[in-house]
Design a protein around this motif. Structure first.
Motif, PDB file in Angstrom:
ATOM      1  N   GLN A  60       0.830  -1.208   0.000  1.00  0.00           N
ATOM      2  CA  GLN A  60       0.000   0.000   0.000  1.00  0.00           C
ATOM      3  C   GLN A  60       0.867   1.262   0.000  1.00  0.00           C
ATOM      4  O   GLN A  60       0.553   2.244  -0.684  1.00  0.00           O
ATOM      5  CB  GLN A  60      -0.950  -0.009   1.199  1.00  0.00           C
ATOM      6  N   ALA A  61       1.967   1.239   0.743  1.00  0.00           N
ATOM      7  CA  ALA A  61       2.890   2.376   0.742  1.00  0.00           C
ATOM      8  C   ALA A  61       3.501   2.563  -0.649  1.00  0.00           C
ATOM      9  O   ALA A  61       3.640   3.702  -1.128  1.00  0.00           O
ATOM     10  CB  ALA A  61       3.984   2.163   1.793  1.00  0.00           C
ATOM     11  N   TYR A  62       3.854   1.465  -1.304  1.00  0.00           N
ATOM     12  CA  TYR A  62       4.391   1.499  -2.662  1.00  0.00           C
ATOM     13  C   TYR A  62       3.368   2.134  -3.609  1.00  0.00           C
ATOM     14  O   TYR A  62       3.706   2.993  -4.424  1.00  0.00           O
ATOM     15  CB  TYR A  62       4.723   0.071  -3.099  1.00  0.00           C
ATOM     16  N   ARG A  63       2.098   1.696  -3.487  1.00  0.00           N
ATOM     17  CA  ARG A  63       1.033   2.234  -4.360  1.00  0.00           C
ATOM     18  C   ARG A  63       0.823   3.725  -4.131  1.00  0.00           C
ATOM     19  O   ARG A  63       0.660   4.500  -5.077  1.00  0.00           O
ATOM     20  CB  ARG A  63      -0.274   1.490  -4.124  1.00  0.00           C
ATOM     21  N   ILE A  64       0.859   4.148  -2.894  1.00  0.00           N
ATOM     22  CA  ILE A  64       0.661   5.571  -2.588  1.00  0.00           C
ATOM     23  C   ILE A  64       1.817   6.402  -3.155  1.00  0.00           C
ATOM     24  O   ILE A  64       1.592   7.465  -3.740  1.00  0.00           O
ATOM     25  CB  ILE A  64       0.522   5.776  -1.059  1.00  0.00           C
ATOM     26  N   ASP A  65       3.042   5.910  -2.999  1.00  0.00           N
ATOM     27  CA  ASP A  65       4.209   6.662  -3.464  1.00  0.00           C
ATOM     28  C   ASP A  65       4.345   6.664  -4.985  1.00  0.00           C
ATOM     29  O   ASP A  65       4.642   7.706  -5.584  1.00  0.00           O
ATOM     30  CB  ASP A  65       5.492   6.085  -2.855  1.00  0.00           C
ATOM     31  N   LEU A  66       4.145   5.527  -5.626  1.00  0.00           N
ATOM     32  CA  LEU A  66       4.439   5.402  -7.058  1.00  0.00           C
ATOM     33  C   LEU A  66       3.190   5.319  -7.940  1.00  0.00           C
ATOM     34  O   LEU A  66       3.304   5.140  -9.150  1.00  0.00           O
ATOM     35  CB  LEU A  66       5.329   4.180  -7.296  1.00  0.00           C
ATOM     36  N   LYS A  67       2.015   5.378  -7.343  1.00  0.00           N
ATOM     37  CA  LYS A  67       0.720   5.384  -8.068  1.00  0.00           C
ATOM     38  C   LYS A  67       0.462   4.113  -8.881  1.00  0.00           C
ATOM     39  O   LYS A  67      -0.245   4.132  -9.879  1.00  0.00           O
ATOM     40  CB  LYS A  67       0.617   6.591  -9.009  1.00  0.00           C
ATOM     41  N   LYS A  68       1.071   3.021  -8.476  1.00  0.00           N
ATOM     42  CA  LYS A  68       0.819   1.728  -9.109  1.00  0.00           C
ATOM     43  C   LYS A  68       1.201   0.629  -8.128  1.00  0.00           C
ATOM     44  O   LYS A  68       1.919   0.857  -7.156  1.00  0.00           O
ATOM     45  CB  LYS A  68       1.612   1.568 -10.409  1.00  0.00           C
ATOM     46  N   TYR A  69       0.691  -0.579  -8.378  1.00  0.00           N
ATOM     47  CA  TYR A  69       1.032  -1.717  -7.536  1.00  0.00           C
ATOM     48  C   TYR A  69       2.343  -2.320  -8.020  1.00  0.00           C
ATOM     49  O   TYR A  69       2.645  -2.287  -9.222  1.00  0.00           O
ATOM     50  CB  TYR A  69      -0.064  -2.791  -7.588  1.00  0.00           C
TER      51      TYR A  69
END
Length: 107
Positions: A60-69
Motif C-alpha cells: 500500500q505504501a508502494y502504491r501511494i508513493d508510485l501510483k501503481k502496484y
C-alpha cells in the motif's frame, strides 16, 4: 572375642535408582518433544501470517508513493520497500503479489 564388622554408610545412588530416574526422564521427554514440535509449527504459521500483513502494508505504501502496484516482491526490494531477506515467510512459504496488489501465501 568376636570382632564386629562395621559397615560404612555410603551415600550415593544404586544402579536401580539411577535407572528409575532415567526412565522417568525418558517418559517426560517422549511426552514433551511432540508438543514442542507442534507449537513450533504453530509459531511459524502465525509468523507467516504477520509477515504477509506487513508486506501488504508495504504494498500500500508502494502504491501511494508510485501510483501503481508492484509487479513482484523483487520489485519492492529493488525500490527499497522490503529488505533483501524479506521475500519469504519464516516457515519457508513464498509470498506473491497479485495484479490488484493483494499479497498471498504460496505453499
Amino acid at each position: 572375642m568376636k570382632k564386629k564388622r562395621m559397615r560404612n554408610n555410603q551415600l550415593g545412588f544404586t544402579l536401580i535408582e539411577m535407572m528409575i530416574v532415567l526412565l522417568v526422564i525418558s517418559v517426560l521427554l517422549f511426552v514433551a518433544i511432540p508438543n514442542v514440535a507442534k507449537q513450533s509449527n504453530n509459531i511459524n504459521e502465525k509468523g507467516c501470517t504477520a509477515f504477509k500483513q506487513m508486506v501488504q502494508g508495504q504494498v500500500q505504501a508502494y502504491r501511494i508513493d508510485l501510483k501503481k502496484y508492484p509487479a513482484s516482491i523483487a520489485d519492492m526490494i529493488d525500490k527499497g520497500y522490503l529488505r533483501e531477506g524479506e521475500k519469504d515467510c519464516p516457515n519457508g512459504d513464498e509470498l506473491k503479489i497479485g495484479a490488484d496488489g493483494e499479497v498471498s501465501i504460496v505453499k
